[in-house]
Structure formats: C-alpha cells, structure tokens
Design a protein around this motif. Sequence first.
Motif, PDB file in Angstrom:
ATOM      1  N   TYR A  45       0.839  -1.192   0.000  1.00 14.16           N
ATOM      2  CA  TYR A  45       0.000   0.000   0.000  1.00 14.16           C
ATOM      3  C   TYR A  45       0.877   1.247   0.000  1.00 14.16           C
ATOM      4  O   TYR A  45       1.971   1.247   0.559  1.00 14.16           O
ATOM      5  CB  TYR A  45      -0.907   0.020   1.237  1.00 14.16           C
ATOM      6  CG  TYR A  45      -1.926  -1.086   1.218  1.00 14.16           C
ATOM      7  CD1 TYR A  45      -3.206  -0.859   0.735  1.00 14.16           C
ATOM      8  CD2 TYR A  45      -1.603  -2.360   1.667  1.00 14.16           C
ATOM      9  CE1 TYR A  45      -4.147  -1.886   0.706  1.00 14.16           C
ATOM     10  CE2 TYR A  45      -2.530  -3.385   1.637  1.00 14.16           C
ATOM     11  CZ  TYR A  45      -3.795  -3.139   1.151  1.00 14.16           C
ATOM     12  OH  TYR A  45      -4.712  -4.156   1.122  1.00 14.16           O
ATOM     13  N   LEU A  46       0.353   2.315  -0.632  1.00 11.63           N
ATOM     14  CA  LEU A  46       1.071   3.587  -0.711  1.00 11.63           C
ATOM     15  C   LEU A  46       0.156   4.734  -0.308  1.00 11.63           C
ATOM     16  O   LEU A  46      -1.024   4.731  -0.649  1.00 11.63           O
ATOM     17  CB  LEU A  46       1.525   3.870  -2.150  1.00 11.63           C
ATOM     18  CG  LEU A  46       2.416   2.883  -2.857  1.00 11.63           C
ATOM     19  CD1 LEU A  46       2.448   3.189  -4.339  1.00 11.63           C
ATOM     20  CD2 LEU A  46       3.811   2.970  -2.290  1.00 11.63           C
ATOM     21  N   MET A  47       0.717   5.716   0.377  1.00 10.86           N
ATOM     22  CA  MET A  47       0.027   6.980   0.639  1.00 10.86           C
ATOM     23  C   MET A  47       1.005   8.101   0.326  1.00 10.86           C
ATOM     24  O   MET A  47       2.109   8.122   0.864  1.00 10.86           O
ATOM     25  CB  MET A  47      -0.431   7.078   2.098  1.00 10.86           C
ATOM     26  CG  MET A  47      -1.610   6.210   2.412  1.00 10.86           C
ATOM     27  SD  MET A  47      -2.439   6.607   3.971  1.00 10.86           S
ATOM     28  CE  MET A  47      -1.163   6.374   5.165  1.00 10.86           C
ATOM     29  N   PHE A  48       0.590   9.005  -0.562  1.00  7.51           N
ATOM     30  CA  PHE A  48       1.388  10.187  -0.906  1.00  7.51           C
ATOM     31  C   PHE A  48       0.836  11.378  -0.142  1.00  7.51           C
ATOM     32  O   PHE A  48      -0.361  11.632  -0.198  1.00  7.51           O
ATOM     33  CB  PHE A  48       1.217  10.564  -2.378  1.00  7.51           C
ATOM     34  CG  PHE A  48       1.686   9.569  -3.363  1.00  7.51           C
ATOM     35  CD1 PHE A  48       2.925   9.698  -3.940  1.00  7.51           C
ATOM     36  CD2 PHE A  48       0.875   8.514  -3.770  1.00  7.51           C
ATOM     37  CE1 PHE A  48       3.347   8.802  -4.895  1.00  7.51           C
ATOM     38  CE2 PHE A  48       1.284   7.616  -4.712  1.00  7.51           C
ATOM     39  CZ  PHE A  48       2.533   7.753  -5.281  1.00  7.51           C
ATOM     40  N   PHE A  49       1.698  12.120   0.505  1.00  8.56           N
ATOM     41  CA  PHE A  49       1.317  13.370   1.161  1.00  8.56           C
ATOM     42  C   PHE A  49       2.105  14.479   0.486  1.00  8.56           C
ATOM     43  O   PHE A  49       3.328  14.544   0.617  1.00  8.56           O
ATOM     44  CB  PHE A  49       1.633  13.327   2.667  1.00  8.56           C
ATOM     45  CG  PHE A  49       0.830  12.280   3.366  1.00  8.56           C
ATOM     46  CD1 PHE A  49      -0.413  12.587   3.883  1.00  8.56           C
ATOM     47  CD2 PHE A  49       1.298  10.985   3.474  1.00  8.56           C
ATOM     48  CE1 PHE A  49      -1.173  11.605   4.497  1.00  8.56           C
ATOM     49  CE2 PHE A  49       0.548  10.011   4.080  1.00  8.56           C
ATOM     50  CZ  PHE A  49      -0.687  10.320   4.602  1.00  8.56           C
ATOM     51  N   ILE A  50       1.426  15.313  -0.263  1.00 10.65           N
ATOM     52  CA  ILE A  50       2.084  16.355  -1.038  1.00 10.65           C
ATOM     53  C   ILE A  50       2.215  17.597  -0.155  1.00 10.65           C
ATOM     54  O   ILE A  50       1.226  18.125   0.350  1.00 10.65           O
ATOM     55  CB  ILE A  50       1.286  16.691  -2.317  1.00 10.65           C
ATOM     56  CG1 ILE A  50       0.911  15.419  -3.090  1.00 10.65           C
ATOM     57  CG2 ILE A  50       2.068  17.674  -3.185  1.00 10.65           C
ATOM     58  CD1 ILE A  50       2.055  14.515  -3.443  1.00 10.65           C
ATOM     59  N   VAL A  71      -3.641  14.203  -0.744  1.00  7.49           N
ATOM     60  CA  VAL A  71      -3.184  12.866  -0.380  1.00  7.49           C
ATOM     61  C   VAL A  71      -3.693  11.915  -1.451  1.00  7.49           C
ATOM     62  O   VAL A  71      -4.843  12.022  -1.880  1.00  7.49           O
ATOM     63  CB  VAL A  71      -3.745  12.434   0.997  1.00  7.49           C
ATOM     64  CG1 VAL A  71      -3.301  11.021   1.350  1.00  7.49           C
ATOM     65  CG2 VAL A  71      -3.344  13.412   2.086  1.00  7.49           C
ATOM     66  N   LEU A  72      -2.844  11.007  -1.891  1.00  8.24           N
ATOM     67  CA  LEU A  72      -3.253   9.951  -2.819  1.00  8.24           C
ATOM     68  C   LEU A  72      -3.057   8.612  -2.122  1.00  8.24           C
ATOM     69  O   LEU A  72      -2.044   8.406  -1.459  1.00  8.24           O
ATOM     70  CB  LEU A  72      -2.419   9.979  -4.096  1.00  8.24           C
ATOM     71  CG  LEU A  72      -2.592  11.189  -5.007  1.00  8.24           C
ATOM     72  CD1 LEU A  72      -1.587  11.127  -6.145  1.00  8.24           C
ATOM     73  CD2 LEU A  72      -3.997  11.251  -5.558  1.00  8.24           C
ATOM     74  N   THR A  73      -4.023   7.718  -2.299  1.00 10.23           N
ATOM     75  CA  THR A  73      -3.925   6.385  -1.705  1.00 10.23           C
ATOM     76  C   THR A  73      -3.936   5.349  -2.819  1.00 10.23           C
ATOM     77  O   THR A  73      -4.741   5.444  -3.758  1.00 10.23           O
ATOM     78  CB  THR A  73      -5.098   6.117  -0.739  1.00 10.23           C
ATOM     79  OG1 THR A  73      -6.335   6.228  -1.435  1.00 10.23           O
ATOM     80  CG2 THR A  73      -5.078   7.087   0.426  1.00 10.23           C
ATOM     81  N   ILE A  74      -3.055   4.376  -2.731  1.00  7.99           N
ATOM     82  CA  ILE A  74      -2.962   3.308  -3.716  1.00  7.99           C
ATOM     83  C   ILE A  74      -2.940   1.987  -2.976  1.00  7.99           C
ATOM     84  O   ILE A  74      -2.141   1.785  -2.059  1.00  7.99           O
ATOM     85  CB  ILE A  74      -1.703   3.465  -4.584  1.00  7.99           C
ATOM     86  CG1 ILE A  74      -1.787   4.786  -5.346  1.00  7.99           C
ATOM     87  CG2 ILE A  74      -1.541   2.283  -5.531  1.00  7.99           C
ATOM     88  CD1 ILE A  74      -0.521   5.186  -6.017  1.00  7.99           C
ATOM     89  N   ARG A  75      -3.830   1.093  -3.375  1.00 11.84           N
ATOM     90  CA  ARG A  75      -3.914  -0.198  -2.711  1.00 11.84           C
ATOM     91  C   ARG A  75      -2.991  -1.205  -3.380  1.00 11.84           C
ATOM     92  O   ARG A  75      -2.532  -1.021  -4.498  1.00 11.84           O
ATOM     93  CB  ARG A  75      -5.348  -0.715  -2.700  1.00 11.84           C
ATOM     94  CG  ARG A  75      -5.846  -1.124  -4.058  1.00 11.84           C
ATOM     95  CD  ARG A  75      -7.125  -1.921  -4.014  1.00 11.84           C
ATOM     96  NE  ARG A  75      -7.749  -1.938  -5.314  1.00 11.84           N
ATOM     97  CZ  ARG A  75      -7.303  -2.644  -6.351  1.00 11.84           C
ATOM     98  NH1 ARG A  75      -6.246  -3.393  -6.234  1.00 11.84           N
ATOM     99  NH2 ARG A  75      -7.924  -2.590  -7.514  1.00 11.84           N
TER     100      ARG A  75
END
Length: 187
Positions: A45-50, A71-75
């Motif tokens: 899993y990924l979470m981007f915090f810009i 924030v972007l979330t990728i499963r």
Amino acid sequence: MENVKKIEFKNSNIPQSHFDIIHLEELFARQLEHDITALHKVNFYLMFFITDNKGEHRIDFTDYKYKAGDVLTIRKDQLHKFTRSKAKGFLLVFTEEFVVAFLEELEALKTLQLFNELLGNPKIALNKKEYQDILGLVKNINHEYFNITDEHSSAIIRSALHILIAKLYRVKADKKSTISERKYLQQ
C-alpha cells in the motif's frame, strides 16, 4: 497488460520491516531496478502526502492532478505510475501485514477500506486545518522512523499509521467522497 511489472515490497534500510517512508524528491532522484514512470503494480500500500508543488499520478488509467495539501492512496495490486515532477512530500509504503498486526479482523478490514477505489476516490484534498493535522502525524511517523530505532518504534509507527488512516477516512466521509456517492454500488 502482461508486460506490467509487479513490484515487491523491499526495505533496504530495515529488511525485516513491513514499512518504509520515502521523501518524494528522493524517490524521483533514485536509480531503481524498474521505471516508476511506466505502469506497474505493487504488492503493498502507498500513501502520498504532497507538501509542496504539484504534479500528476495515474491510478488505474485515471490521471489525478495533485498539489500541496493533497493525499493519494494506492492499494495493493492497483495499477499506477508516477509522473516526474518537482513535487515534495512523503510517501508512506507498507504491507498488509504491517497494518493488520495486532488488530482484530473487523478493525483491520475497516482500516484497509481507505484504499478501496470502489468505495471512494483515491485522491483526498485536505483543507488547511486537516492538512496541518495530517501533516503533523506524518512528520511524527517520519521522525520516529528516521531518528528513533528501539524496540518500540515499530509499534509506535503502526499506531500512528492507524490514527492517520482513521483521520483520512473521517475526512473522506465528511466530504461525502465515500461509497454514498457511488450510484452504481448498493450499500
């Protein structure tokens, strides 16, 4: 689609860990075994915090423009690709094992719902107050990960990550960007 590379979780700094945090600007500067600007799948899993600048990220054939405060979330097993940019921020990377350790099954399933694109948009636009609150948690995780390495660090990071995910899910629910606005899915 058979040419899509599957990326396995690998933490070079702490090999036994199921968690990693990477600064976006460092990710774009790294020499990797795979091309992050090509479509690929990850088994984590990924979470981007810009935190600064803007850019774009493709998730399952949809391009999401992002800016500071998003924030972007990728499963796990989701197709995605990076677009090189001057964006700055944090990339939290973790496996399902890291998230569900020590949780009851129902709580673990609820935690992972944040990443289910059928239940909501993978992009979360935070307002100023939400951004400060969330960024504080991310910075605490970053500090614990890079500056404190004792037998409690993993548990502290895991707990902070659960709080972070719960707060992001609250934001999505408050903005009505969860399943309730998906007209083709029954509740």
